[in-house]
Design a protein around this motif. Structure first.
Motif, PDB file in Angstrom:
ATOM      1  N   GLU A 145       0.827  -1.200  -0.090  1.00 30.71           N
ATOM      2  CA  GLU A 145       0.121  -0.136  -0.146  1.00 30.71           C
ATOM      3  C   GLU A 145       0.920   1.308   0.108  1.00 30.71           C
ATOM      4  OE1 GLU A 145      -2.802  -0.243   3.216  1.00 30.71           O
ATOM      5  OE2 GLU A 145      -4.252  -1.321   2.068  1.00 30.71           O
ATOM      6  N   GLU A 167      -5.598   9.157  -2.464  1.00 28.97           N
ATOM      7  CA  GLU A 167      -5.883   8.064  -1.444  1.00 28.97           C
ATOM      8  C   GLU A 167      -4.773   8.106  -0.339  1.00 28.97           C
ATOM      9  OE1 GLU A 167      -8.651   6.410  -1.062  1.00 28.97           O
ATOM     10  OE2 GLU A 167      -9.716   6.746  -2.831  1.00 28.97           O
ATOM     11  N   GLN A 170      -3.504   2.875  -0.862  1.00 29.36           N
ATOM     12  CA  GLN A 170      -3.834   2.021  -2.053  1.00 29.36           C
ATOM     13  C   GLN A 170      -2.874   1.253  -2.517  1.00 29.36           C
ATOM     14  OE1 GLN A 170      -5.428   4.721  -5.067  1.00 29.36           O
ATOM     15  NE2 GLN A 170      -7.081   3.349  -5.429  1.00 29.36           N
ATOM     16  N   SER A 171      -3.312   0.186  -3.196  1.00 27.66           N
ATOM     17  CA  SER A 171      -2.264  -0.680  -3.682  1.00 27.66           C
ATOM     18  C   SER A 171      -2.551  -0.952  -5.216  1.00 27.66           C
ATOM     19  CB  SER A 171      -2.309  -2.134  -3.136  1.00 27.66           C
ATOM     20  OG  SER A 171      -3.505  -2.727  -3.236  1.00 27.66           O
ATOM     21  N   ALA A 173      -4.986   0.579  -8.872  1.00 29.96           N
ATOM     22  CA  ALA A 173      -6.243   1.625  -9.344  1.00 29.96           C
ATOM     23  C   ALA A 173      -6.032   1.382 -11.089  1.00 29.96           C
ATOM     24  CB  ALA A 173      -6.034   2.937  -9.145  1.00 29.96           C
TER      25      ALA A 173
END
Length: 213
Positions: A145, A167, A170-171, A173
């Motif tokens: 993340e 964000e 987040q890992s 998108a």
């Protein structure tokens, strides 16, 4: 429950006192809440402290002049599209028009990929040059993340940017993007963990490049 018919009526002085108190309360509410929230008028400063003055700010999207301008542009484009459609296929009662749904772009479609490694506590930026209206499909994935700010910067403007998505953790998108202005558009990732993180990004579209500043 019984009702007593002989209850005394309130005196004139009590009625006047109650009326005065109600009027005073209404005046206080008007000055401290209604005026700051509705009109941005804040003589006491209480509305600003409570954040009420922000309610009076007119968003750009609801600006009548901006709406009229966009409506006029869309109307002209739809009219031109209607004339082309009529000339090519004739009139069709079931047809509606939305010329703003496409943005024609010259140049080849590119596929670009890039991978960056973020040390603990460090960040990196990846950008692409895009003209206003140019589109791209993107996908990025990280091995852990990261904090991310997807944003754009106008040419020759230092220290200012426009964020599209933010964000804290987040890992991955993916999505579609249409450049709202000429400039560089991309991501800034920051590794807030204790181990290195690799971030890989792929962009398919009308970008001129994909690079790390």
């Amino acid at each position: 429950m019984s009702i007593t018919a002989n209850q005394p009526l309130p005196s004139t002085s009590r009625l006047l006192r109650a009326t005065f108190i109600a009027t005073a309360v209404a005046a206080v509410l008007l000055i401290t809440t209604v005026l700051p929230a509705e009109y941005g008028v804040d003589p006491t400063g209480i509305g600003r402290t409570l954040g009420l003055t922000k309610l009076a700010e007119t968003p750009v999207d609801s600006d009548p002049v901006a709406i009229a301008t966009v409506t006029s542009i869309n109307s002209d484009a739809n009219q031109a599209l209607a004339e082309k459609a009529k000339a090519a296929f004739g009139e069709n009662n079931g047809q509606t028009l939305d010329a703003a749904a496409t943005s024609l772009t010259t140049g080849p479609i590119r596929t670009d990929t890039l991978t960056v490694t973020l040390a603990p506590g460090k960040g990196a930026e990846v950008k692409a040059h895009l003209k206003q209206g140019a589109g791209a499909v993107y996908r990025w994935k990280a091995t852990g993340e990261v904090a991310v700010d997807m944003h754009g910067e106008r040419p020759d403007v230092k220290g200012a940017w426009t964020s599209y998505s933010v964000e804290a953790a987040q890992s991955e998108a993916e999505g579609t993007f249409i450049a709202p202005f000429d400039g560089t558009h991309g991501w800034y990732w920051q590794n807030r963990g204790t181990a290195p993180v690799d971030v890989s990004v792929e962009v398919i579209g009308f970008q001129a490049d994909l690079y790390r500043p």
